[in-house]
Design a protein around this motif. Structure first.
Motif, PDB file in Angstrom:
ATOM      1  N   ALA A  24       0.839  -1.204   0.000  1.00  0.00           N
ATOM      2  CA  ALA A  24       0.000   0.000   0.000  1.00  0.00           C
ATOM      3  C   ALA A  24       0.873   1.253   0.000  1.00  0.00           C
ATOM      4  CB  ALA A  24      -0.922  -0.012   1.210  1.00  0.00           C
ATOM      5  N   ALA A  25       1.957   1.217   0.786  1.00  0.00           N
ATOM      6  CA  ALA A  25       2.859   2.368   0.847  1.00  0.00           C
ATOM      7  C   ALA A  25       3.542   2.610  -0.493  1.00  0.00           C
ATOM      8  CB  ALA A  25       3.901   2.151   1.942  1.00  0.00           C
ATOM      9  N   SER A  26       3.973   1.513  -1.148  1.00  0.00           N
ATOM     10  CA  SER A  26       4.650   1.667  -2.436  1.00  0.00           C
ATOM     11  C   SER A  26       3.665   2.180  -3.495  1.00  0.00           C
ATOM     12  CB  SER A  26       5.259   0.335  -2.892  1.00  0.00           C
ATOM     13  OG  SER A  26       4.271  -0.589  -3.290  1.00  0.00           O
ATOM     14  N   CYS A  30       3.952   5.560  -5.631  1.00  0.00           N
ATOM     15  CA  CYS A  30       3.856   5.568  -7.091  1.00  0.00           C
ATOM     16  C   CYS A  30       2.845   6.615  -7.558  1.00  0.00           C
ATOM     17  CB  CYS A  30       3.454   4.184  -7.597  1.00  0.00           C
ATOM     18  SG  CYS A  30       3.203   4.090  -9.387  1.00  0.00           S
ATOM     19  N   LEU A  31       1.677   6.666  -6.904  1.00  0.00           N
ATOM     20  CA  LEU A  31       0.678   7.665  -7.265  1.00  0.00           C
ATOM     21  C   LEU A  31       1.236   9.076  -7.104  1.00  0.00           C
ATOM     22  CD1 LEU A  31      -2.617   6.210  -5.723  1.00  0.00           C
ATOM     23  CD2 LEU A  31      -1.925   6.212  -8.128  1.00  0.00           C
ATOM     24  N   GLY A  32       2.013   9.265  -6.058  1.00  0.00           N
ATOM     25  CA  GLY A  32       2.644  10.571  -5.859  1.00  0.00           C
ATOM     26  C   GLY A  32       3.580  10.919  -7.004  1.00  0.00           C
ATOM     27  N   ASP A  33       4.299   9.921  -7.506  1.00  0.00           N
ATOM     28  CA  ASP A  33       5.208  10.140  -8.632  1.00  0.00           C
ATOM     29  C   ASP A  33       4.437  10.393  -9.936  1.00  0.00           C
ATOM     30  OD1 ASP A  33       7.325   9.723  -6.917  1.00  0.00           O
ATOM     31  OD2 ASP A  33       7.586   7.613  -7.458  1.00  0.00           O
ATOM     32  N   ARG A  35       1.552  11.973 -10.198  1.00  0.00           N
ATOM     33  CA  ARG A  35       0.784  13.225 -10.161  1.00  0.00           C
ATOM     34  C   ARG A  35       1.360  14.295 -11.093  1.00  0.00           C
ATOM     35  NH1 ARG A  35      -0.284  17.982  -7.204  1.00  0.00           N
ATOM     36  NH2 ARG A  35      -2.489  18.200  -6.531  1.00  0.00           N
ATOM     37  N   PRO A  36       2.675  14.590 -11.022  1.00  0.00           N
ATOM     38  CA  PRO A  36       3.209  15.604 -11.946  1.00  0.00           C
ATOM     39  C   PRO A  36       3.193  15.144 -13.406  1.00  0.00           C
ATOM     40  CG  PRO A  36       4.969  14.608 -10.631  1.00  0.00           C
ATOM     41  CD  PRO A  36       3.687  14.161 -10.025  1.00  0.00           C
ATOM     42  N   LYS A  37       3.317  13.843 -13.639  1.00  0.00           N
ATOM     43  CA  LYS A  37       3.231  13.338 -15.018  1.00  0.00           C
ATOM     44  C   LYS A  37       1.823  13.551 -15.564  1.00  0.00           C
ATOM     45  CE  LYS A  37       6.719   9.656 -14.521  1.00  0.00           C
ATOM     46  NZ  LYS A  37       6.956   8.192 -14.646  1.00  0.00           N
ATOM     47  N   ALA A  38       0.824  13.330 -14.707  1.00  0.00           N
ATOM     48  CA  ALA A  38      -0.558  13.555 -15.119  1.00  0.00           C
ATOM     49  C   ALA A  38      -0.798  15.029 -15.422  1.00  0.00           C
ATOM     50  CB  ALA A  38      -1.513  13.074 -14.032  1.00  0.00           C
ATOM     51  N   ALA A  39      -0.210  15.897 -14.602  1.00  0.00           N
ATOM     52  CA  ALA A  39      -0.367  17.339 -14.820  1.00  0.00           C
ATOM     53  C   ALA A  39       0.192  17.746 -16.181  1.00  0.00           C
ATOM     54  CB  ALA A  39       0.326  18.114 -13.709  1.00  0.00           C
ATOM     55  N   ALA A  40       1.310  17.107 -16.563  1.00  0.00           N
ATOM     56  CA  ALA A  40       1.922  17.410 -17.860  1.00  0.00           C
ATOM     57  C   ALA A  40       1.032  16.971 -19.018  1.00  0.00           C
ATOM     58  CB  ALA A  40       3.282  16.724 -17.966  1.00  0.00           C
ATOM     59  N   LYS A  41       0.097  16.065 -18.740  1.00  0.00           N
ATOM     60  CA  LYS A  41      -0.837  15.590 -19.759  1.00  0.00           C
ATOM     61  C   LYS A  41      -2.182  16.314 -19.695  1.00  0.00           C
ATOM     62  CE  LYS A  41       1.913  12.428 -21.453  1.00  0.00           C
ATOM     63  NZ  LYS A  41       2.421  12.522 -22.844  1.00  0.00           N
ATOM     64  N   GLY A  42      -2.276  17.316 -18.843  1.00  0.00           N
ATOM     65  CA  GLY A  42      -3.495  18.110 -18.789  1.00  0.00           C
ATOM     66  C   GLY A  42      -4.479  17.733 -17.705  1.00  0.00           C
ATOM     67  N   VAL A  43      -4.051  16.878 -16.770  1.00  0.00           N
ATOM     68  CA  VAL A  43      -4.920  16.495 -15.655  1.00  0.00           C
ATOM     69  C   VAL A  43      -4.648  17.443 -14.498  1.00  0.00           C
ATOM     70  CG1 VAL A  43      -5.568  14.674 -14.039  1.00  0.00           C
ATOM     71  CG2 VAL A  43      -4.876  14.078 -16.377  1.00  0.00           C
ATOM     72  N   SER A  44      -5.654  18.159 -14.032  1.00  0.00           N
ATOM     73  CA  SER A  44      -5.444  19.106 -12.935  1.00  0.00           C
ATOM     74  C   SER A  44      -5.135  18.365 -11.639  1.00  0.00           C
ATOM     75  CB  SER A  44      -6.687  19.976 -12.732  1.00  0.00           C
ATOM     76  OG  SER A  44      -7.753  19.214 -12.178  1.00  0.00           O
ATOM     77  N   GLY A  45      -4.449  19.046 -10.735  1.00  0.00           N
ATOM     78  CA  GLY A  45      -4.141  18.449  -9.440  1.00  0.00           C
ATOM     79  C   GLY A  45      -5.407  18.095  -8.680  1.00  0.00           C
ATOM     80  N   ALA A  46      -6.428  18.927  -8.793  1.00  0.00           N
ATOM     81  CA  ALA A  46      -7.685  18.659  -8.088  1.00  0.00           C
ATOM     82  C   ALA A  46      -8.340  17.393  -8.623  1.00  0.00           C
ATOM     83  CB  ALA A  46      -8.628  19.846  -8.252  1.00  0.00           C
ATOM     84  N   THR A  47      -8.300  17.212  -9.943  1.00  0.00           N
ATOM     85  CA  THR A  47      -8.875  16.003 -10.543  1.00  0.00           C
ATOM     86  C   THR A  47      -8.107  14.770 -10.096  1.00  0.00           C
ATOM     87  OG1 THR A  47      -9.698  17.161 -12.496  1.00  0.00           O
ATOM     88  CG2 THR A  47      -9.330  14.800 -12.717  1.00  0.00           C
ATOM     89  N   PHE A  48      -6.789  14.856 -10.154  1.00  0.00           N
ATOM     90  CA  PHE A  48      -5.968  13.710  -9.769  1.00  0.00           C
ATOM     91  C   PHE A  48      -6.242  13.332  -8.321  1.00  0.00           C
ATOM     92  CE2 PHE A  48      -2.269  11.364  -8.404  1.00  0.00           C
ATOM     93  CZ  PHE A  48      -1.931  10.602  -9.514  1.00  0.00           C
ATOM     94  N   ASP A  49      -6.233  14.296  -7.431  1.00  0.00           N
ATOM     95  CA  ASP A  49      -6.430  14.019  -6.008  1.00  0.00           C
ATOM     96  C   ASP A  49      -7.824  13.455  -5.740  1.00  0.00           C
ATOM     97  OD1 ASP A  49      -3.903  14.989  -5.616  1.00  0.00           O
ATOM     98  OD2 ASP A  49      -4.555  16.967  -4.919  1.00  0.00           O
ATOM     99  N   SER A 143      -0.301   0.833 -13.838  1.00  0.00           N
ATOM    100  CA  SER A 143       0.603   1.968 -14.022  1.00  0.00           C
ATOM    101  C   SER A 143       1.813   1.880 -13.098  1.00  0.00           C
ATOM    102  CB  SER A 143      -0.134   3.284 -13.756  1.00  0.00           C
ATOM    103  OG  SER A 143      -1.120   3.524 -14.724  1.00  0.00           O
ATOM    104  N   CYS A 144       1.661   1.121 -12.027  1.00  0.00           N
ATOM    105  CA  CYS A 144       2.720   1.075 -11.009  1.00  0.00           C
ATOM    106  C   CYS A 144       3.458  -0.255 -10.932  1.00  0.00           C
ATOM    107  CB  CYS A 144       2.110   1.375  -9.635  1.00  0.00           C
ATOM    108  SG  CYS A 144       1.492   3.064  -9.459  1.00  0.00           S
ATOM    109  N   TYR A 145       2.860  -1.326 -11.454  1.00  0.00           N
ATOM    110  CA  TYR A 145       3.459  -2.655 -11.324  1.00  0.00           C
ATOM    111  C   TYR A 145       3.402  -3.400 -12.658  1.00  0.00           C
ATOM    112  CZ  TYR A 145       2.463  -1.598  -6.411  1.00  0.00           C
ATOM    113  OH  TYR A 145       2.373  -0.979  -5.190  1.00  0.00           O
ATOM    114  N   GLY A 146       4.304  -4.368 -12.810  1.00  0.00           N
ATOM    115  CA  GLY A 146       4.281  -5.220 -13.990  1.00  0.00           C
ATOM    116  C   GLY A 146       4.907  -4.558 -15.197  1.00  0.00           C
ATOM    117  N   ARG A 147       4.745  -5.206 -16.334  1.00  0.00           N
ATOM    118  CA  ARG A 147       5.315  -4.682 -17.575  1.00  0.00           C
ATOM    119  C   ARG A 147       4.358  -3.680 -18.216  1.00  0.00           C
ATOM    120  NH1 ARG A 147       3.412  -7.414 -22.138  1.00  0.00           N
ATOM    121  NH2 ARG A 147       2.008  -9.154 -21.712  1.00  0.00           N
ATOM    122  N   ARG A 148       4.834  -2.954 -19.180  1.00  0.00           N
ATOM    123  CA  ARG A 148       4.064  -1.976 -19.966  1.00  0.00           C
ATOM    124  C   ARG A 148       3.494  -0.857 -19.086  1.00  0.00           C
ATOM    125  NH1 ARG A 148      -0.295  -4.602 -23.618  1.00  0.00           N
ATOM    126  NH2 ARG A 148      -0.030  -2.663 -24.771  1.00  0.00           N
TER     127      ARG A 148
END
Length: 398
Positions: A24-26, A30-33, A35-49, A143-148
Motif C-alpha cells: 500500500a505504501a509503495s 507511485c501515485l505521488g510520482d 501526479r506531476p506526469k498527469a499534470a503534464a498531460k493536462g490532468v489538474s491536481g484537483a482532478t488527480f487528487d 501503471s505502477c506494477y508489472g510490464r508496460r
C-alpha cells in the motif's frame, strides 16, 4: 504443538499484514510520482487528487497480462462461444431495434450496420457485459506494477481527463482488467481521440448512450481504413498442393494472382479476378478453413490486434446479414461449445455435486477442475479440463 501452530499462524499473519502495508505504501508513493506526469498531460491536481483518494491496488490484474484468450484459446473454441446462434439472433434484433441510428451512422461513416453491430456483440454482448473491474483501480495498479507501465500510465491519465471533461461519470467506470469499457469497449486513450457524440447531447458517452457507442465504433473503423461497400473477405477453398508459405494476412497480392493459383470460393464457384490486394488467412493451419481477407479485415483487426478476434467479428457480421456458418470443419475431433452448451455442461457438473458456482457459461478454474475429474471418471484423455463436445456428449449420455 497447538501453541506452536498458533504462534506460526500469528507470525504468518503478521508477515502478510506487513507485506500488505508495504504494498500500500509503495502504491501511494507511485501515485505521488504519477501526479506531476498527469499534470503534464493536462490532468489538474484537483482532478488527480479527487479520483485517486483512497485508491488501492488490485494485484490480481497482473496475472491477466499474459493470458488474453485471443492468443491462448483454440480458434474453434473462441469462435464457438463468440459467434453462436444466440448472439446471431440477438444481433439481428439489435439491427431492427436500432435501424434508424445505424442508418445514420452508416451514412456518416460508411460502415455497414452489420459490422458495427458485430463489434458491439463481440465486445459487450450488446451491452450486457461491460466488465466488473473498477477502471481506476485496474489502470492505477498496472501503471505502477508489472510490464508496460508507460502504456497503462497513458490510459490512466486519459481516464482522468475524460472524468475531468465530464464525458463520463466515476460511478460508471467499470470495465475489463486492461481498462477497456463501454458498449464497444474502447480504451480510454482511444475514447479520447475517436469517440463522437452520436445522439447530439453534447457529450461522448459510450457507457450510457448506444448511439454514441455505435457512431464511435464506425468512426474508429473508418479511421482505420475501412472501405465502404467492400467485403472483409470470405471463405475459400485452396487447390491441392497449395504453398502455405504464401499465406498470411499481411502477405497480400492482387486477387487475380490467387485466382491464377486455383483459389476458389468455398462452394467451388469462381472468384472474379481483380487488382484488389488480398491475403490468405489460415487460422488453424492448412487443414482448417481458409479465408481471403482484404483491407476491411485489417480495419477490424486494428480494433484488437488478434486475427481470431477479427475473424469473430467478420464472421458474426456475415451471419447477421443472413450468411452461413463456416463450411470447412476445424481440424479437431472435439469442437467447441456455444454459450448455451457451456451452461448445459455446467448444469451437469452441478447435478453431480461439483462446487463450481452458478451455470453462467463462463469456464473458470473451478469448472475446469470439475471437468478434469469427470474426464478421469469417464476415461476421456487427455485430462485437460477442456470444455468441448466430447465431455458434454459423454455426460449427457449418462
Amino acid at each position: 504443538m497447538n501453541k506452536m501452530i498458533t504462534r506460526l499462524a500469528a507470525v504468518l499473519f503478521s508477515a502478510g499484514a506487513l507485506a500488505t502495508q508495504a504494498q500500500a505504501a509503495s502504491f501511494q508513493q507511485c501515485l505521488g510520482d504519477l501526479r506531476p506526469k498527469a499534470a503534464a498531460k493536462g490532468v489538474s491536481g484537483a482532478t488527480f487528487d479527487r479520483y485517486t483518494q483512497g485508491l488501492e491496488p488490485d494485484m490480481s490484474v497482473l496475472e491477466l497480462l499474459n493470458s488474453q484468450p485471443e492468443f491462448s484459446t483454440p480458434i474453434w473454441d473462441y469462435l464457438a462461444a463468440l459467434v453462436d446462434q444466440q448472439r446471431v439472433d440477438e444481433g439481428r434484433q439489435m439491427l431492427k431495434l436500432h435501424a434508424d441510428t445505424l442508418a445514420k451512422v452508416s451514412r456518416s461513416y460508411g460502415v455497414d450496420p452489420a459490422t458495427v453491430v458485430a463489434v458491439w456483440g463481440v465486445e459487450s454482448d450488446y451491452g450486457k457485459t461491460f466488465g466488473k473491474r473498477p477502471l481506476l483501480t485496474s489502470l492505477g495498479t498496472l501503471s505502477c506494477y508489472g510490464r508496460r507501465q508507460a502504456f497503462f500510465q497513458g490510459e490512466f491519465f486519459a481516464t482522468l481527463k475524460l472524468l475531468q471533461s465530464g464525458d463520463i461519470q466515476a460511478q460508471e467506470l467499470k470495465g475489463s482488467w486492461a481498462g477497456a469499457f463501454g458498449h464497444t469497449q474502447f480504451m480510454p486513450s482511444t475514447y479520447q481521440r475517436i469517440a463522437v457524440d452520436g445522439d447530439g447531447d453534447g457529450r461522448r458517452d459510450l457507457v450510457a448512450s448506444i448511439p454514441d457507442a455505435l457512431a464511435s465504433t464506425a468512426n474508429y473503423l473508418k479511421r482505420s481504413g475501412w472501405r465502404t461497400g467492400q467485403p472483409w473477405g470470405y471463405e475459400v477453398k485452396l487447390p491441392a498442393g497449395f504453398d502455405t508459405s504464401a499465406a498470411g494476412r499481411k502477405n497480400k497480392r492482387p486477387l487475380k494472382d490467387w485466382v491464377a493459383r486455383g483459389v476458389v470460393k468455398v462452394d467451388g464457384s469462381a472468384i472474379t479476378p481483380s487488382d484488389t490486394p488480398a491475403g490468405i488467412l489460415l487460422p488453424a493451419g492448412a487443414k482448417g478453413p481458409a479465408f481471403i481477407v482484404m483491407r476491411n479485415f485489417d480495419a477490424i483487426y486494428s480494433y484488437n490486434a488478434a486475427e481470431s478476434y477479427a475473424l469473430a467479428i467478420a464472421h458474426l457480421s456475415d451471419r447477421l446479414r443472413g450468411g452461413d456458418e463456416i463450411v470447412t470443419p476445424w481440424p479437431t475431433d472435439d469442437p467447441g461449445l456455444s454459450r448455451i452448451e457451456r451452461k448445459q455442461l455446467q448444469e451437469l457438473l452441478l447435478a453431480r455435486g461439483y462446487d463450481i458456482g452458478e451455470a453462467d457459461g463462463l469456464i473458470g478454474t473451478n469448472t475446469r477442475k470439475a471437468i478434469v475429474e469427470e474426464q478421469k471418471r469417464l476415461g476421456l484423455q487427455p485430462y485437460d479440463g477442456r470444455a468441448g463436445k466430447k465431455i458434454l456428449k459423454a455426460m449427457q449420455a449418462q
